[in-house]
Write a protein that holds these residues in place. Structure first.
Motif, short mmCIF file in Angstrom:
data_model
loop_
_atom_site.label_atom_id
_atom_site.label_comp_id
_atom_site.label_asym_id
_atom_site.label_seq_id
_atom_site.Cartn_x
_atom_site.Cartn_y
_atom_site.Cartn_z
N THR A 110 -25.20 -8.32 -4.01
CA THR A 110 -25.09 -7.92 -2.61
C THR A 110 -25.26 -6.40 -2.53
O THR A 110 -24.81 -5.68 -3.41
CB THR A 110 -23.72 -8.31 -2.02
N ILE A 111 -25.92 -5.94 -1.49
CA ILE A 111 -26.15 -4.50 -1.31
C ILE A 111 -25.09 -3.98 -0.36
O ILE A 111 -25.04 -4.36 0.81
CB ILE A 111 -27.56 -4.22 -0.75
N GLN A 112 -24.24 -3.09 -0.85
CA GLN A 112 -23.09 -2.61 -0.09
C GLN A 112 -22.76 -1.19 -0.52
O GLN A 112 -23.33 -0.68 -1.50
CB GLN A 112 -21.90 -3.52 -0.39
N ILE A 113 -21.85 -0.56 0.19
CA ILE A 113 -21.50 0.83 -0.13
C ILE A 113 -21.01 0.97 -1.57
O ILE A 113 -21.38 1.91 -2.27
CB ILE A 113 -20.42 1.34 0.85
N ASP A 114 -20.22 0.03 -2.05
CA ASP A 114 -19.58 0.19 -3.36
C ASP A 114 -20.56 0.16 -4.53
O ASP A 114 -20.25 0.68 -5.60
CB ASP A 114 -18.53 -0.90 -3.56
N ASN A 115 -21.71 -0.48 -4.39
CA ASN A 115 -22.62 -0.55 -5.54
C ASN A 115 -23.98 0.10 -5.28
O ASN A 115 -24.92 -0.07 -6.06
CB ASN A 115 -22.81 -2.01 -5.99
N LEU A 116 -24.08 0.84 -4.21
CA LEU A 116 -25.37 1.38 -3.78
C LEU A 116 -26.01 2.28 -4.84
O LEU A 116 -27.22 2.23 -5.08
CB LEU A 116 -25.19 2.16 -2.48
N THR A 117 -25.20 3.08 -5.54
CA THR A 117 -25.75 3.99 -6.55
C THR A 117 -25.97 3.31 -7.89
O THR A 117 -26.50 3.93 -8.82
CB THR A 117 -24.81 5.20 -6.75
N PHE A 118 -25.57 2.05 -8.01
CA PHE A 118 -25.66 1.37 -9.30
C PHE A 118 -26.77 0.32 -9.35
O PHE A 118 -26.96 -0.34 -10.37
CB PHE A 118 -24.32 0.72 -9.65
N ILE A 119 -27.52 0.15 -8.26
CA ILE A 119 -28.60 -0.82 -8.25
C ILE A 119 -29.65 -0.51 -9.31
O ILE A 119 -30.10 -1.42 -10.03
CB ILE A 119 -29.23 -0.93 -6.85
N PRO A 120 -30.10 0.75 -9.48
CA PRO A 120 -31.07 1.02 -10.55
C PRO A 120 -30.56 0.64 -11.93
O PRO A 120 -31.32 0.12 -12.76
CB PRO A 120 -31.29 2.55 -10.44
N LYS A 121 -29.27 0.87 -12.19
CA LYS A 121 -28.69 0.50 -13.49
C LYS A 121 -28.73 -1.02 -13.68
O LYS A 121 -29.00 -1.51 -14.79
CB LYS A 121 -27.25 1.01 -13.55
N LEU A 122 -28.49 -1.76 -12.62
CA LEU A 122 -28.52 -3.22 -12.69
C LEU A 122 -29.95 -3.70 -12.93
O LEU A 122 -30.17 -4.68 -13.67
CB LEU A 122 -27.97 -3.80 -11.39
#
Length: 358
Positions: A224-236
């Motif tokens: 899910t795209i949300q405030i808490d993981n927004l900066t970690f999507i590239p890492k995922l």
């Protein structure tokens, strides 16, 4: 709908389409659209081809963006956040019995079970056993949305959920045409455990590697795209690429409720920071193809709405409440709250109530 008029319940899809992205409505229309239905012969079967349902809201996680509606583990947190109290919502037994109907099931191609943790529920295995016993399973693809924290008969616990004649869940699945699993993750490693409270990343990763070796199982990650993981999507994205597994980032993955997790509400300065950060990651880590488009779509969606400071304040309030409870459960932070340790977008609230990037 027959006149192609917009319906109020479909507004999220229409909004996504206006941004130039493919919506869930588009995707389902492509999958299930019947071409030239007015010229079909009279004997054409209009029996259901797919079945989407869940047995209950029973779940062993208390994800931050979730609610008791979808997870029993959220009840205590929801009461702390002053939300309404809800208990377990069981799929009515009389409705379940209607599914045990060979005539209804015999033309199904897909059974899609989602929104709770399906592998925790005994009725799930009873239903699959019925399909096997009545020689219906061989034509059916099973699809799941799962946190993949357990695999009965493979992981240490939960074997008692299985019918006696099966040693593991794989012994059941091998009777079906195909099994497809969408594994829900938000970050990588312990960062994932922060959002998905109750998770243990090592268990999830071990189960992913076990299932990757099974030829009839299709495996993908979804987030899910949300405030808490927004900066970690590239890492995922990098984790998925390294492990040769698809990561699904589509328009229906944007968190809209609770509204204070919606990435649209962020201040303009943080939105610009995220956009620069994504561009750097694309170049530095050679992110290309569909993942480049995914990151671009996130930016487009994020910039389609103005900052909402009232919702940002609510985000901070609820995050701190959950962090206090989370610290008691997991012991994170070495004396600091999760907010202080993991604050993903590095923001603070000034004495005047303004929210700024640190």
């Amino acid at each position: 709908m027959e006149a192609w008029e917009e319906h109020d319940s479909c507004m999220h899809c229409y909004d996504i389409e206006k941004l130039g992205m493919e919506s869930p409505r588009n995707m389902y229309n492509k999958t299930f659209l019947v071409q030239n239905s007015d010229t079909f012969p009279q004997e054409y079967s209009w029996a259901p081809k797919s079945l989407y349902f869940r047995f209950s809201n029973l779940c062993n996680f208390a994800c931050r963006m979730c609610s008791t509606y979808s997870s029993t583990w959220r009840k205590k947190l929801d009461m702390l956040l002053w939300w309404s109290e809800e208990g377990i919502k069981q799929f009515p037994q009389e409705e379940l019995q209607k599914l045990f109907n060979k005539k209804f099931l015999e033309e199904l191609d897909i059974i899609d079970i989602k929104w709770w943790e399906p592998f925790l529920h005994k009725q799930h295995y009873e239903f699959l056993e019925y399909l096997i016993r009545n020689n219906l399973s061989k034509n059916i693809e099973l699809k799941y949305s799962t946190n993949l924290s357990i695999l009965p008969g493979i992981t240490k616990q939960w074997k008692e959920l299985l019918p006696n004649e099966y040693k593991s869940i794989l012994d059941i699945w091998e009777h079906f045409r195909r099994v497809t699993l969408r594994v829900s993750v938000e970050w990588y490693g312990k960062d994932n455990d922060y959002i998905r409270m109750g998770a243990d990343w090592k268990d999830i990763e071990d189960n992913i590697h076990i299932l990757q070796k099974v030829p009839y199982i299709g495996l993908s990650l979804t987030t899910t795209i949300q405030i808490d993981n927004l900066t970690f999507i590239p890492k995922l994205i990098l984790f998925a690429t390294h492990n040769n597994i698809n990561l699904g980032i589509s328009s229906h993955n944007f968190v809209r409720k609770p509204e204070y997790y919606n990435i649209k509400i962020l201040p303009e300065s943080i939105k610009k920071y995220i956009e620069r950060f994504y561009n750097i990651c694309k170049e530095r880590y050679n992110i290309s193809g569909k993942y480049t488009q995914n990151l671009d779509n996130i930016i487009t969606y994020m910039n389609s709405w103005d900052t909402d400071y009232a919702l940002l304040k609510e985000y901070v309030r609820c995050t701190k409440i959950i962090d206090d409870e989370y610290k008691q459960i997991r012991g994170f932070g070495d004396g600091k709250t999760g907010w202080q340790t993991f604050n993903p977008i590095k923001v603070k609230i000034t004495p005047t109530g303004k929210i700024e990037k640190v």
